[in-house]
Design a protein around this motif. Structure first.
Motif, PDB file in Angstrom:
ATOM      1  N   ALA A   1       0.831  -1.216   0.000  1.00 16.87           N
ATOM      2  CA  ALA A   1       0.000   0.000   0.000  1.00 16.87           C
ATOM      3  C   ALA A   1       0.859   1.258   0.000  1.00 16.87           C
ATOM      4  CB  ALA A   1      -0.933  -0.022   1.213  1.00 16.87           C
TER       5      ALA A   1
ATOM      6  N   THR B   1       2.041   1.774  -3.486  1.00 19.72           N
ATOM      7  CA  THR B   1       0.949   2.295  -4.319  1.00 19.72           C
ATOM      8  C   THR B   1       0.744   3.787  -4.054  1.00 19.72           C
ATOM      9  OG1 THR B   1      -0.102   0.135  -4.261  1.00 19.72           O
ATOM     10  CG2 THR B   1      -1.486   1.985  -4.906  1.00 19.72           C
ATOM     11  N   GLU B   2       0.826   4.191  -2.778  1.00 19.57           N
ATOM     12  CA  GLU B   2       0.640   5.596  -2.430  1.00 19.57           C
ATOM     13  C   GLU B   2       1.758   6.459  -3.026  1.00 19.57           C
ATOM     14  OE1 GLU B   2      -1.894   7.019  -1.121  1.00 19.57           O
ATOM     15  OE2 GLU B   2      -1.045   9.017  -0.789  1.00 19.57           O
TER      16      GLU B   2
ATOM     17  N   ARG C   1       3.398   5.810  -5.753  1.00 25.28           N
ATOM     18  CA  ARG C   1       3.094   5.894  -7.192  1.00 25.28           C
ATOM     19  C   ARG C   1       1.940   6.864  -7.452  1.00 25.28           C
ATOM     20  NH1 ARG C   1       4.080  -0.256  -7.798  1.00 25.28           N
ATOM     21  NH2 ARG C   1       6.074  -0.297  -8.870  1.00 25.28           N
ATOM     22  N   GLN C   2       0.912   6.803  -6.588  1.00 29.70           N
ATOM     23  CA  GLN C   2      -0.243   7.686  -6.759  1.00 29.70           C
ATOM     24  C   GLN C   2       0.185   9.153  -6.652  1.00 29.70           C
ATOM     25  OE1 GLN C   2      -3.570   6.892  -7.523  1.00 29.70           O
ATOM     26  NE2 GLN C   2      -3.524   9.118  -7.805  1.00 29.70           N
TER      27      GLN C   2
ATOM     28  N   ILE D   1      -6.089  -4.238  -2.032  1.00 25.66           N
ATOM     29  CA  ILE D   1      -4.770  -3.588  -2.054  1.00 25.66           C
ATOM     30  C   ILE D   1      -3.972  -4.013  -3.291  1.00 25.66           C
ATOM     31  CG2 ILE D   1      -2.531  -3.532  -0.856  1.00 25.66           C
ATOM     32  CD1 ILE D   1      -4.101  -3.404   1.791  1.00 25.66           C
TER      33      ILE D   1
ATOM     34  N   ARG E   1      -5.562  -2.381  -6.447  1.00 28.06           N
ATOM     35  CA  ARG E   1      -5.236  -0.944  -6.518  1.00 28.06           C
ATOM     36  C   ARG E   1      -3.767  -0.754  -6.890  1.00 28.06           C
ATOM     37  NH1 ARG E   1      -5.857   4.310  -5.493  1.00 28.06           N
ATOM     38  NH2 ARG E   1      -4.391   5.272  -4.029  1.00 28.06           N
ATOM     39  N   ALA E   2      -2.895  -1.608  -6.341  1.00 28.41           N
ATOM     40  CA  ALA E   2      -1.464  -1.526  -6.662  1.00 28.41           C
ATOM     41  C   ALA E   2      -1.261  -1.719  -8.163  1.00 28.41           C
ATOM     42  CB  ALA E   2      -0.687  -2.576  -5.872  1.00 28.41           C
TER      43      ALA E   2
ATOM     44  N   VAL F   1      -2.797   1.352 -10.219  1.00 30.43           N
ATOM     45  CA  VAL F   1      -2.007   2.586 -10.086  1.00 30.43           C
ATOM     46  C   VAL F   1      -0.671   2.440 -10.808  1.00 30.43           C
ATOM     47  CG1 VAL F   1      -0.791   4.047  -8.417  1.00 30.43           C
ATOM     48  CG2 VAL F   1      -3.140   3.371  -7.970  1.00 30.43           C
ATOM     49  N   ALA F   2      -0.040   1.251 -10.702  1.00 27.52           N
ATOM     50  CA  ALA F   2       1.237   1.025 -11.390  1.00 27.52           C
ATOM     51  C   ALA F   2       1.050   1.133 -12.899  1.00 27.52           C
ATOM     52  CB  ALA F   2       1.789  -0.347 -11.015  1.00 27.52           C
TER      53      ALA F   2
ATOM     54  N   LEU G   1       0.537   4.836 -13.848  1.00 22.65           N
ATOM     55  CA  LEU G   1       1.795   5.588 -13.795  1.00 22.65           C
ATOM     56  C   LEU G   1       2.669   5.247 -15.001  1.00 22.65           C
ATOM     57  CD1 LEU G   1       3.706   7.494 -12.286  1.00 22.65           C
ATOM     58  CD2 LEU G   1       4.573   5.526 -11.031  1.00 22.65           C
TER      59      LEU G   1
END
Lengths: 239, 49
Positions: free
Chosen positions: A218, A221-222, A224-225, B31, B34-35, B38-39, B42
């Motif tokens: 997590a 991910t944060e 990257r966000q 999780i 979402r990972a 988001v990856a 990006l």
């Protein structure tokens, strides 16, 4: 430690950790479940003793996660490090899930053993307060638009909540509670038979590694966000 | 010997295990999902810039 605090270095160093720790957690939990369901039933609790193998690790992790939240919040507040802020931000919801599990599985054990789903004794109430701190930290952060101010406000609240941790730990000693006193982490050693201590230990380690895996994933991910947000801002300014 | 007969406490024991499994597998799935998303986002953005 400080080298890890650099987001780029953190991303490089923790690549694959989520999957690795998650796999290790699954193996430990699998072994703990096997040992838990091959252990003899308790002479007083019967088969409900097996709820302990998931209730106690969830409770341990709910406390450990709050220590992690407090440490990350302290680092974010004092050194204003973005990685610490990201770590604090994503820690709260994960810790909240483990706290809900500790409360719910405890309630499912309490009904057949205590004859009630719930009692407002010091241990249960202080764990509800822990859940409220998790939810409060999340709500406070979500209620402020400015990311920096939101992080600082949430960090202050998280640090205030640290006061509750020794209250949870010692609540069974300080007050007369229905909840039993500590039986593993005691000055004179565990009072539990090895038949239960082994599965509990394996499950505790498995739950801890699962938390670590999810937290690291997590945080990545944060990070990257936040890069996405920065890139989009740069693009918007450029355009 | 594996003992899966929890009677007379089956609903409590299996209820606790089912709840824990749903919560932890669900949390992990959210999780991880979402990972991944988001990856991927990006990576697309960095490729565009």
């Amino acid at each position: 430690m400080w080298g890890l605090a650099n987001p780029d270095r953190f991303m490089r160093l923790t690549r694959g950790w989520g999957a690795g720790l998650g796999l290790l957690a699954a193996l430990l939990i699998g072994a703990g479940l096997w040992m838990g369901f091959t252990a003899p039933e308790d002479y007083q609790q019967g088969d409900t003793v097996r709820i302990m193998f998931i209730h106690v690790p969830a409770a341990w992790v709910s406390l450990a996660a709050y220590v992690a939240l407090g440490a990350a919040s302290f680092a974010a507040l004092v050194w204003r490090h973005p990685l610490a802020d990201a770590a604090a931000k994503v820690c709260a919801p994960i810790g909240a899930v483990f706290t809900v599990l500790a409360l719910a599985t405890g309630s499912l054990w309490g009904k057949p053993m205590w004859g009630t789903w719930w009692v407002w004794d010091a241990r249960l109430t202080s764990v509800v307060v822990l859940l409220l701190f998790y939810l409060g930290v999340m709500a406070l952060r979500a209620s402020i638009d400015d990311e920096g101010r939101a992080g600082r406000a949430a960090a202050v609240l998280a640090l205030v909540g640290l006061v509750n941790l020794p209250i949870i730990k010692f609540s069974v000693d300080w007050w007369s509670t229905l909840h039993q006193p500590a039986s593993v982490f005691r000055g004179d050693g565990p009072t539990m038979t090895a038949d239960y201590l082994w599965p509990l230990g394996l499950m505790g380690l498995g739950y801890s590694l699962l938390f670590a895996a999810l937290w690291i994933l997590a945080i990545r991910t944060e990070v990257r966000q936040r890069r996405i947000t920065a890139l989009m801002l740069r693009q918007a300014r450029g355009g | 010997m594996l003992d899966l007969d929890m009677s007379p406490y089956g609903p409590f024991v299996w209820g606790a295990y089912a709840l824990s499994a749903i919560a932890l597998i669900g949390l992990s799935a959210v999780i991880v999902q979402r990972a991944r998303s988001v990856a991927a986002r990006l990576a697309r953005l960095e490729a565009d810039t």
